[in-house]
Scaffold this motif. Structure first.
Motif, PDB file in Angstrom:
ATOM      1  N   ARG A 109      33.606  43.905  43.488  1.00 27.97           N
ATOM      2  CA  ARG A 109      34.601  43.378  44.437  1.00 27.97           C
ATOM      3  C   ARG A 109      35.065  42.006  43.971  1.00 27.97           C
ATOM      4  O   ARG A 109      34.261  41.137  43.640  1.00 27.97           O
ATOM      5  N   LEU A 110      36.357  41.850  43.995  1.00 33.07           N
ATOM      6  CA  LEU A 110      36.998  40.625  43.521  1.00 33.07           C
ATOM      7  C   LEU A 110      37.834  40.059  44.664  1.00 33.07           C
ATOM      8  O   LEU A 110      38.530  40.808  45.334  1.00 33.07           O
ATOM      9  N   ARG A 111      37.782  38.740  44.910  1.00 34.16           N
ATOM     10  CA  ARG A 111      38.653  38.152  45.937  1.00 34.16           C
ATOM     11  C   ARG A 111      39.647  37.226  45.253  1.00 34.16           C
ATOM     12  O   ARG A 111      39.242  36.282  44.557  1.00 34.16           O
ATOM     13  N   ASP A 112      40.948  37.502  45.427  1.00 35.85           N
ATOM     14  CA  ASP A 112      41.945  36.669  44.745  1.00 35.85           C
ATOM     15  C   ASP A 112      42.209  35.393  45.540  1.00 35.85           C
ATOM     16  O   ASP A 112      41.645  35.188  46.623  1.00 35.85           O
ATOM     17  N   SER A 113      43.083  34.522  45.002  1.00 32.56           N
ATOM     18  CA  SER A 113      43.261  33.199  45.614  1.00 32.56           C
ATOM     19  C   SER A 113      43.908  33.306  46.997  1.00 32.56           C
ATOM     20  O   SER A 113      43.820  32.382  47.807  1.00 32.56           O
ATOM     21  N   ALA A 114      44.547  34.459  47.298  1.00 32.52           N
ATOM     22  CA  ALA A 114      45.130  34.653  48.631  1.00 32.52           C
ATOM     23  C   ALA A 114      44.100  35.243  49.593  1.00 32.52           C
ATOM     24  O   ALA A 114      44.415  35.538  50.750  1.00 32.52           O
ATOM     25  N   GLY A 115      42.889  35.443  49.110  1.00 40.41           N
ATOM     26  CA  GLY A 115      41.826  35.973  49.974  1.00 40.41           C
ATOM     27  C   GLY A 115      41.823  37.487  50.069  1.00 40.41           C
ATOM     28  O   GLY A 115      41.078  38.070  50.857  1.00 40.41           O
ATOM     29  N   ILE A 116      42.653  38.132  49.233  1.00 42.29           N
ATOM     30  CA  ILE A 116      42.713  39.606  49.275  1.00 42.29           C
ATOM     31  C   ILE A 116      41.658  40.178  48.332  1.00 42.29           C
ATOM     32  O   ILE A 116      41.490  39.699  47.209  1.00 42.29           O
ATOM     33  N   GLU A 117      40.957  41.196  48.833  1.00 44.21           N
ATOM     34  CA  GLU A 117      39.911  41.817  48.010  1.00 44.21           C
ATOM     35  C   GLU A 117      40.451  42.981  47.187  1.00 44.21           C
ATOM     36  O   GLU A 117      41.265  43.760  47.669  1.00 44.21           O
ATOM     37  N   HIS A 118      39.967  43.086  45.956  1.00 47.52           N
ATOM     38  CA  HIS A 118      40.325  44.196  45.072  1.00 47.52           C
ATOM     39  C   HIS A 118      39.029  44.781  44.533  1.00 47.52           C
ATOM     40  O   HIS A 118      38.031  44.083  44.433  1.00 47.52           O
ATOM     41  N   LYS A 119      39.110  46.053  44.146  1.00 51.71           N
ATOM     42  CA  LYS A 119      37.917  46.688  43.570  1.00 51.71           C
ATOM     43  C   LYS A 119      38.165  47.002  42.105  1.00 51.71           C
ATOM     44  O   LYS A 119      39.153  47.635  41.765  1.00 51.71           O
ATOM     45  N   ILE A 120      37.248  46.568  41.251  1.00 50.56           N
ATOM     46  CA  ILE A 120      37.333  46.953  39.829  1.00 50.56           C
ATOM     47  C   ILE A 120      36.411  48.150  39.659  1.00 50.56           C
ATOM     48  O   ILE A 120      35.202  48.043  39.870  1.00 50.56           O
ATOM     49  N   ILE A 121      36.994  49.268  39.274  1.00 52.23           N
ATOM     50  CA  ILE A 121      36.194  50.489  39.151  1.00 52.23           C
ATOM     51  C   ILE A 121      35.674  50.658  37.725  1.00 52.23           C
ATOM     52  O   ILE A 121      34.559  51.117  37.517  1.00 52.23           O
ATOM     53  N   ALA A 122      36.488  50.262  36.763  1.00 52.14           N
ATOM     54  CA  ALA A 122      36.070  50.370  35.356  1.00 52.14           C
ATOM     55  C   ALA A 122      36.887  49.394  34.536  1.00 52.14           C
ATOM     56  O   ALA A 122      37.813  48.773  35.051  1.00 52.14           O
ATOM     57  N   GLY A 123      36.524  49.265  33.271  1.00 56.32           N
ATOM     58  CA  GLY A 123      37.355  48.477  32.364  1.00 56.32           C
ATOM     59  C   GLY A 123      36.732  47.159  31.962  1.00 56.32           C
ATOM     60  O   GLY A 123      35.605  46.845  32.322  1.00 56.32           O
ATOM     61  N   GLU A 124      37.520  46.426  31.191  1.00 63.20           N
ATOM     62  CA  GLU A 124      37.029  45.165  30.633  1.00 63.20           C
ATOM     63  C   GLU A 124      37.202  44.039  31.635  1.00 63.20           C
ATOM     64  O   GLU A 124      38.208  43.967  32.329  1.00 63.20           O
ATOM     65  N   ILE A 125      36.240  43.138  31.644  1.00 68.58           N
ATOM     66  CA  ILE A 125      36.350  41.984  32.526  1.00 68.58           C
ATOM     67  C   ILE A 125      36.292  40.725  31.677  1.00 68.58           C
ATOM     68  O   ILE A 125      35.372  40.553  30.876  1.00 68.58           O
ATOM     69  N   GLU A 126      37.246  39.870  31.871  1.00 66.22           N
ATOM     70  CA  GLU A 126      37.272  38.608  31.132  1.00 66.22           C
ATOM     71  C   GLU A 126      36.759  37.523  32.075  1.00 66.22           C
ATOM     72  O   GLU A 126      37.286  37.351  33.182  1.00 66.22           O
ATOM     73  N   CYS A 127      35.723  36.843  31.605  1.00 67.08           N
ATOM     74  CA  CYS A 127      35.140  35.810  32.467  1.00 67.08           C
ATOM     75  C   CYS A 127      35.867  34.493  32.220  1.00 67.08           C
ATOM     76  O   CYS A 127      35.916  33.999  31.096  1.00 67.08           O
ATOM     77  N   LEU A 128      36.427  33.905  33.280  1.00 68.29           N
ATOM     78  CA  LEU A 128      37.154  32.642  33.137  1.00 68.29           C
ATOM     79  C   LEU A 128      36.263  31.456  33.509  1.00 68.29           C
ATOM     80  O   LEU A 128      36.648  30.313  33.322  1.00 68.29           O
ATOM     81  N   GLY A 129      35.108  31.735  34.080  1.00 65.14           N
ATOM     82  CA  GLY A 129      34.134  30.679  34.383  1.00 65.14           C
ATOM     83  C   GLY A 129      34.353  30.048  35.746  1.00 65.14           C
ATOM     84  O   GLY A 129      35.399  30.213  36.364  1.00 65.14           O
ATOM     85  N   GLU A 130      33.348  29.308  36.195  1.00 63.49           N
ATOM     86  CA  GLU A 130      33.408  28.686  37.533  1.00 63.49           C
ATOM     87  C   GLU A 130      34.425  27.549  37.578  1.00 63.49           C
ATOM     88  O   GLU A 130      35.099  27.343  38.565  1.00 63.49           O
ATOM     89  N   GLU A 131      34.485  26.820  36.446  1.00 65.63           N
ATOM     90  CA  GLU A 131      35.273  25.585  36.444  1.00 65.63           C
ATOM     91  C   GLU A 131      36.773  25.848  36.623  1.00 65.63           C
ATOM     92  O   GLU A 131      37.513  24.977  37.031  1.00 65.63           O
TER      93      GLU A 131
END
Ligand code: BT5
Length: 260
Positions: free
Chosen positions: A235-257
């Motif tokens: 589960r991913l929450r975007d900057s507008a507070g909307i949740e999305h589900k990643i079911i498969a695929g590549e994930i690029e980590c942008l880090g906490e900062e």
């Protein structure tokens, strides 16, 4: 019992292929929990046909045949069961491993292990003369762990357990430990679903709370990783507070900062 029957090869193309062949044999068919292990692979592979570096004499390459009373859409979290087993066992050896959802195991920034889960066969539940037979999925879970390897191709950001712990590791003992931990995670998942994995996953997840970017429904989205959903998606929450589900695929980590 996972690891109840183990077949060993000096070398094979891919332990996943050997396991799939064994699972489909008419005579002497692989039982649930049967394992193929090879000292080296000539065509070890990752997802999307990528190669898995599989030299002899140092690492673990193995595949587990699972016969599960699960429909195909409930199979993907099995990858997490394998990842949790690897993390749990590696952590008892003094290294801190974490899962990059869904199938990569890292120590720090370097990849230690990978899991490749493939569906072998699926039998439909049938009803005849009032008797119904349950659905059964045959799943091959391939796991590669860099155990005693000390030199990797320069393009791989890889590490091994020996490099992390500073000592040679007994591969047979490590294999036994991973198989028995995996047995427990698979049992828990089959009995209770993703909720049985949630807490341990949070404890080992490299991406928890991180800002990531991934393709969802053909669109690149970024957001903060919240947790696992009931089906094992991320589960991913975007900057507008909307949740999305990643079911498969590549994930690029942008880090906490990079947050917000
Ligand atoms: C994986 O794929 O990480 C799953 C790897 C599964 C390998 C096991 S070995 C036993 C069984 N039999 C098989 O044929 N396969 C399974 P993926 O997420 O697609 O990552 C693949 C990428 O990892 C490659 O493109 C390389 O960048 C990197 N890589 C390859 N070999 C590596 C190694 N030994 N250590 C660390 N990284 C590696």
């Amino acid at each position: 019992m996972i690891g109840g029957t183990i077949r060993r090869f000096d070398s094979c193309e891919s332990t996943n292929d050997e396991a799939a062949k064994w699972a489909k044999q008419i005579h002497d068919r692989a039982p649930h929990g049967g394992v193929i292990v090879a000292d080296s692979q000539r065509a070890g592979r990752g997802r999307l046909g990528r190669q898995w570096h599989s030299p002899p004499g140092s690492n673990l390459y193995f595949s587990v045949v699972l016969r599960l009373a699960l429909p195909p859409d409930k199979v993907p979290p099995i990858t997490l069961c394998a990842g949790l087993a690897v993390c749990e066992v590696v952590n008892t050896r003094g290294a801190v491993a974490s899962i990059k959802w869904p199938n990569d195991i890292y120590v720090g920034k370097n990849k230690l292990a990978g899991v490749l889960t493939e569906m072998s066969t699926q039998s439909q539940g049938t009803v005849s003369e009032g008797q119904s037979s349950p659905v059964e999925s045959t799943v091959i879970v391939g796991i590669g762990v860099n155990v005693n390897g000390s030199a990797f191709p320069p393009e791989l950001a890889a590490t091994s357990l020996a490099l992390e712990c500073g000592e040679t590791i007994d591969r047979a003992i490590l294999l036994g430990d991973i198989l028995s931990s995996m047995h427990q995670w698979v049992e828990r998942y089959c009995a209770h679903g993703v909720s049985a994995l949630q807490r341990a996953f949070e404890g080992h997840s490299m991406l928890s709370g991180q800002l990531v970017r991934a393709k969802i429904g053909g669109q690149l989205r970024s957001g903060k990783v919240v947790s696992l959903s009931d089906d094992g998606a991320l589960r991913l929450r975007d900057s507008a507070g909307i949740e999305h589900k990643i079911i498969a695929g590549e994930i690029e980590c942008l880090g906490e900062e990079c947050d917000e």
